[in-house]
Design a protein around this motif. Sequence first.
Motif, PDB file in Angstrom:
ATOM      1  N   SER A 153       0.981  -1.676  -0.188  1.00  0.00           N
ATOM      2  CA  SER A 153       0.633  -0.113  -0.054  1.00  0.00           C
ATOM      3  C   SER A 153       1.049   1.207   0.445  1.00  0.00           C
ATOM      4  CB  SER A 153      -0.818   0.094   1.020  1.00  0.00           C
ATOM      5  OG  SER A 153      -2.000  -0.745   1.553  1.00  0.00           O
ATOM      6  N   PRO A 332      -7.869   1.062  -2.026  1.00  0.00           N
ATOM      7  CA  PRO A 332      -7.417   1.251  -1.394  1.00  0.00           C
ATOM      8  C   PRO A 332      -6.185   1.572  -0.841  1.00  0.00           C
ATOM      9  CG  PRO A 332      -9.684   1.239  -0.226  1.00  0.00           C
ATOM     10  CD  PRO A 332      -9.758   0.735  -1.266  1.00  0.00           C
ATOM     11  N   ARG A 335      -3.298   2.698  -3.831  1.00  0.00           N
ATOM     12  CA  ARG A 335      -3.078   4.076  -3.752  1.00  0.00           C
ATOM     13  C   ARG A 335      -1.648   3.883  -4.417  1.00  0.00           C
ATOM     14  NH1 ARG A 335      -3.859   6.590   2.237  1.00  0.00           N
ATOM     15  NH2 ARG A 335      -2.747   4.267   3.259  1.00  0.00           N
ATOM     16  N   LEU A 368      -2.225  11.250  -3.468  1.00  0.00           N
ATOM     17  CA  LEU A 368      -2.204   9.709  -3.085  1.00  0.00           C
ATOM     18  C   LEU A 368      -0.473   9.346  -2.366  1.00  0.00           C
ATOM     19  CD1 LEU A 368      -3.469   7.478  -5.379  1.00  0.00           C
ATOM     20  CD2 LEU A 368      -5.046   7.684  -3.572  1.00  0.00           C
TER      21      LEU A 368
END
Length: 405
Positions: A153, A332, A335, A368
């Motif tokens: 992530s 999510p 990202r 982001l």
Amino acid sequence: MPVLPGQDLDLPVAVSLTGSDPDVISDSLDELVRGHLLTPTGGGRYVLHDLVRDYAGEISGRMDREAALHRVLDDYVHSAHRADTVLGTTRWQPPSPARDGVRPETIDTKAQAVSWFETHRDSISAVIDASADTDHQATWRIAASVANFLSRSGYRRQPLEMLHVGLSAAMKADETATAECHRLLGRAYAVAGEFPPPHEHLSTALATFAAVADTAGLAIANRNLAWLFEQEGEDAMSLLHNTRALDLYNERSEPRGQALALNAIGWDHARMASYDLALSYCGQAIDVLEDLDDHLGVAVTLDSLGYIHHRRGDHARAIACYGRSLALLPDPHDRYNRAEVLDQLGDAHFANHDRAAAAEAWLAAADLLRELDHPDLHAVLRKLAGAAAHAAAPQSRHKRAATHR
């Protein structure tokens, strides 16, 4: 709740901690909230008042505390493994059956998996610290699952902290666990941009996987090492290790691994300006990944194809590939991948003389990267500043620049 690691809990953890019926525990939580001894924090989680924790510690016996801790660890091990499996990012066998009274989280969708990791990531550190001297298997598995998600992530520091605890536990568990934690640490250090620890950990992982004849581990460790060499600009070395990974996946007849290695090899060729070879490898990869309905794999390969078309001057096709890639990266936990694709989409728009679209893509990428506190943010902000300078230039100058492009 004397052995509760961290400061908060949710219903599944409370159920596993006590080994009681979920309906009874749900009513008890409501009662504690009404008595201002639990504070709801949103998302079904609660913070426990210190007085309640201290009192519970005084009235519980040692055996009760040990049993409760093991149930909590089981809850986290099984929930983390389930979330990892739903996201398609685990390569580990399922953990041993949970103890009686454990009710792990129900996780059936990617959204639920991402939510579980994001919601629990801060409490995980307390969990693995509490289990480090108690259950080595649980410690390394929890640390590895959560750190794996966090690294993918785009988080940089937290995975390193967790994996060092996980590695210490893995070294007391077994060689395969040790190799896996070394591999994950090597990748996490590379994501954080810290050298030379990645080479040391990945080399140890390769040697250990070879010693225990774990060809799946060897394959993914070679891919991780290839990515590390890519970050250092050593494209020939990256190609060498991606080719070794492909050979191992071929030996294992593992289609997804073969396809991901093919895409990585195509990317290496693209970085070395061998665009025809790059298209061939990435084309083979995307055919397999589409057949497997692997959205993430397809998205990553479309990103490679977008870069190839952009470098060949076919900016419209590049923009189409990047757009399709983004459509497959809605979660999510993607990202960083989304930021990377948006950054390159901005490059393609800029090359196609659409500065407004380029700025829009770069702004989205910057948002982001800012959330992740990622160093790539600075490069994107420089592009935005450059685009703004072009936009502020006199019209006649803008036309001359375009004419001589």
